[in-house]
Design a protein around this motif. Sequence first.
Motif, PDB file in Angstrom:
ATOM      1  N   VAL A  22      54.779  56.825  39.159  1.00 26.92           N
ATOM      2  CA  VAL A  22      55.308  58.184  39.015  1.00 26.92           C
ATOM      3  C   VAL A  22      56.018  58.655  40.277  1.00 26.92           C
ATOM      4  O   VAL A  22      57.120  59.123  40.248  1.00 26.92           O
ATOM      5  N   GLN A  23      55.363  58.560  41.370  1.00 27.51           N
ATOM      6  CA  GLN A  23      55.990  58.818  42.655  1.00 27.51           C
ATOM      7  C   GLN A  23      55.051  58.280  43.710  1.00 27.51           C
ATOM      8  O   GLN A  23      53.932  57.934  43.399  1.00 27.51           O
ATOM      9  N   ARG A  25      52.295  57.977  45.982  1.00 22.57           N
ATOM     10  CA  ARG A  25      51.052  58.724  45.988  1.00 22.57           C
ATOM     11  C   ARG A  25      50.386  58.622  47.344  1.00 22.57           C
ATOM     12  O   ARG A  25      50.763  57.827  48.185  1.00 22.57           O
ATOM     13  N   ASN A  64      49.652  70.192  41.168  1.00 19.43           N
ATOM     14  CA  ASN A  64      51.112  69.994  41.140  1.00 19.43           C
ATOM     15  C   ASN A  64      51.684  70.698  39.920  1.00 19.43           C
ATOM     16  O   ASN A  64      51.367  71.891  39.728  1.00 19.43           O
ATOM     17  N   PHE A 121      48.559  64.174  32.051  1.00 19.08           N
ATOM     18  CA  PHE A 121      49.809  64.458  32.759  1.00 19.08           C
ATOM     19  C   PHE A 121      50.512  65.669  32.147  1.00 19.08           C
ATOM     20  O   PHE A 121      50.034  66.286  31.197  1.00 19.08           O
ATOM     21  N   SER A 122      51.712  65.963  32.654  1.00 14.26           N
ATOM     22  CA  SER A 122      52.386  67.211  32.285  1.00 14.26           C
ATOM     23  C   SER A 122      52.745  67.291  30.814  1.00 14.26           C
ATOM     24  O   SER A 122      52.945  66.276  30.147  1.00 14.26           O
ATOM     25  N   ARG A 195      57.257  60.564  29.451  1.00 16.54           N
ATOM     26  CA  ARG A 195      56.270  61.626  29.685  1.00 16.54           C
ATOM     27  C   ARG A 195      56.847  63.042  29.686  1.00 16.54           C
ATOM     28  O   ARG A 195      58.024  63.258  29.531  1.00 16.54           O
ATOM     29  N   GLU A 247      62.016  63.736  35.308  1.00 16.34           N
ATOM     30  CA  GLU A 247      60.689  64.230  34.946  1.00 16.34           C
ATOM     31  C   GLU A 247      60.796  65.656  34.397  1.00 16.34           C
ATOM     32  O   GLU A 247      61.789  66.360  34.621  1.00 16.34           O
ATOM     33  N   CYS A 248      59.775  66.072  33.712  1.00 14.88           N
ATOM     34  CA  CYS A 248      59.570  67.470  33.301  1.00 14.88           C
ATOM     35  C   CYS A 248      60.807  68.182  32.765  1.00 14.88           C
ATOM     36  O   CYS A 248      61.257  69.184  33.343  1.00 14.88           O
ATOM     37  N   TYR A 308      59.872  72.505  42.157  1.00 15.07           N
ATOM     38  CA  TYR A 308      59.947  71.274  41.371  1.00 15.07           C
ATOM     39  C   TYR A 308      59.171  71.415  40.063  1.00 15.07           C
ATOM     40  O   TYR A 308      58.244  72.204  39.951  1.00 15.07           O
ATOM     41  N   ALA A 309      59.608  70.604  39.085  1.00 16.68           N
ATOM     42  CA  ALA A 309      58.888  70.480  37.807  1.00 16.68           C
ATOM     43  C   ALA A 309      58.815  71.809  37.057  1.00 16.68           C
ATOM     44  O   ALA A 309      57.925  72.005  36.233  1.00 16.68           O
TER      45      ALA A 309
HETATM   46  C1  FRU Z   1      56.066  65.523  38.219  1.00 18.72           C
HETATM   47  C2  FRU Z   1      55.091  64.492  37.686  1.00 18.72           C
HETATM   48  C3  FRU Z   1      55.194  64.378  36.183  1.00 18.72           C
HETATM   49  C4  FRU Z   1      53.840  63.865  35.797  1.00 18.72           C
HETATM   50  C5  FRU Z   1      52.953  64.565  36.781  1.00 18.72           C
HETATM   51  C6  FRU Z   1      51.766  63.779  37.209  1.00 18.72           C
HETATM   52  O1  FRU Z   1      55.714  66.046  39.440  1.00 18.72           O
HETATM   53  O2  FRU Z   1      55.288  63.246  38.312  1.00 18.72           O
HETATM   54  O3  FRU Z   1      56.255  63.564  35.739  1.00 18.72           O
HETATM   55  O4  FRU Z   1      53.513  64.170  34.467  1.00 18.72           O
HETATM   56  O5  FRU Z   1      53.742  64.874  37.905  1.00 18.72           O
HETATM   57  O6  FRU Z   1      50.894  64.556  37.979  1.00 18.72           O
END
Ligand code: FRU
Length: 527
Positions: A22-23, A25, A64, A121-122, A195, A247-248, A308-309
């Motif tokens: 995802v990114q 960590r 987050n 997750f989101s 996602r 994402e999102c 973000y998001a």
């Molecule tokens: C965005 C994200 C979403 C994922 C969530 C996981 O910040 O990477 O894509 O669902 O955070 O915590």
Amino acid sequence: MIIRIFILILSAAVIASCDNSVQQRPSPETNIQLSASPNSQAQPEYSELYRPQFHFTPKAMWMNDPNGMVYYDGVYHLFFQQNPTESTWGDIHWGHAVSKDLVHWEQQPPALTPDNLGLIFSGSAVVDANNTSGFGADGKIPLVALYTSHSMEKEQQGATDVENQSLAFSLDNGVTWTKYQNNPVLKNPGTRDFRDPKVSWYEPAKKWIAVLAVGDHVEFYSSPNLKDWTKESEFGKTSGSHGGVWECPDLVELDSNGQKKWVLFVSINPGAPNGGSATQYFVGDFDGKNFQTSETETKWIDYGTDNYAGVTWSNTANRRIFLGWMSNWNYARDVPTSPWRSAMTVPRELSLKMVGSKYFVAAEPVAEMGKLSVNPSVLENLKVAGGYHLSEKVDNSSGRFRLKFTVPQIADWSIILSNSVGEQIIVGYDQASNNYYLDRSKSGKTDFENSFARAAIKAPRIAAQNSMKVDLLVDSASLELFADDGLTALTGIFFPTQTLRSIEIKSSSEIVIPKLEFSHVESIWKK
Ligand code: FRU
């Protein structure tokens, strides 16, 4: 505890070795450190160093993305990515907070906890007023959440079908949630990133639409009942910014003087205009199947580093209210706050505006924020040449304020917020580049990540008129600039070791500000 730490170390190692994850960590060291700080226990809640006073933060531990934002029966629900036991990413639940006014929040117990399908997750939530899902019972309207089940086990095995979409519903106005027994309802089609479903009701075809982030594009799915989903289309492989994973997403209809357009928001990390994470948007058309746009330039809902998001609340009639996570994956896990990590932006009202022949989305603090502004001071015909020490004229002892003024011409100006130990934040406008900017290079604690103190964070001026409207919201550890009625937004966080009480306005040429409004912003946590 030892087992838990071992699991965290193991999962961090696996995640670090997986390109597609995802990114980036946290490192295991960061995991163990902060949440255990004994000092944090001693502080009364919501009054610790750097604690935002008018932005939502969890009492403690990690947060987050905002999730499942839905308005129902007089209550705004804000769910969020939460680690309830550590102040860094991991073991992701849906945390929960509620508000009656979008301003004062009360944190609730976590709404959704991880299960054998994975972490929570989101995702999003809707009011299923017609009980299309059949989850309604005894005349009770179900709130239905569609979220991503993210399997850490499958991720660690290097599987592709790590992410699937699952349902949960609530029959008590969002207080408690039940997971659907036949989860997942939308299975992974064979792609690693699949996602963050955002669901909305598409009235012309009387069906639900979900938009999902799928690596380098979004996919649209439709459903009559929130349980059975059919793929409709894809968008984005060759549009917008592609510096990182998408994402999102969110899809909303906005109206500009009777002209309706669809706006697709997509967060991206990395690849933001000022590094790391940010949210781009596309203005176009949607017919229940395809989203199309003729736009070629990439637009951002906020050019700052810390929004973000973000997505919008559902079920808010004609209002489109957006809220983002006020951080950046570049350093979210390292920010020097304890015992919590991360805040949300203030809720923002979206509107569609035309500048020349192009559509832009403007974002401004919701009107409800106004009720926190107290002790207003109005200064008229304020002459700024060189420096004007505003804090000698107004009470900024709290360091939390809202400042509104209009610069009646296009000229350089800056506002310098500082404290007695020489820490400062500069926000301003540079005519030569036509950019608003934020300089947090000397803002206090900056050494927790290399890029944080980088000089100017830039935001292009989009408006075309010959005067500049400024609306600035400053909290203990953040600044949100809404310029030109929200056409340019710039959000940045910072960590001064003492309150930034001094406010100086500067300009290189002589400008006369016809009216400047300053008000103190009250804490939302005070009892
Ligand atoms: C965005 C994200 C979403 C994922 C969530 C996981 O910040 O990477 O894509 O669902 O955070 O915590």
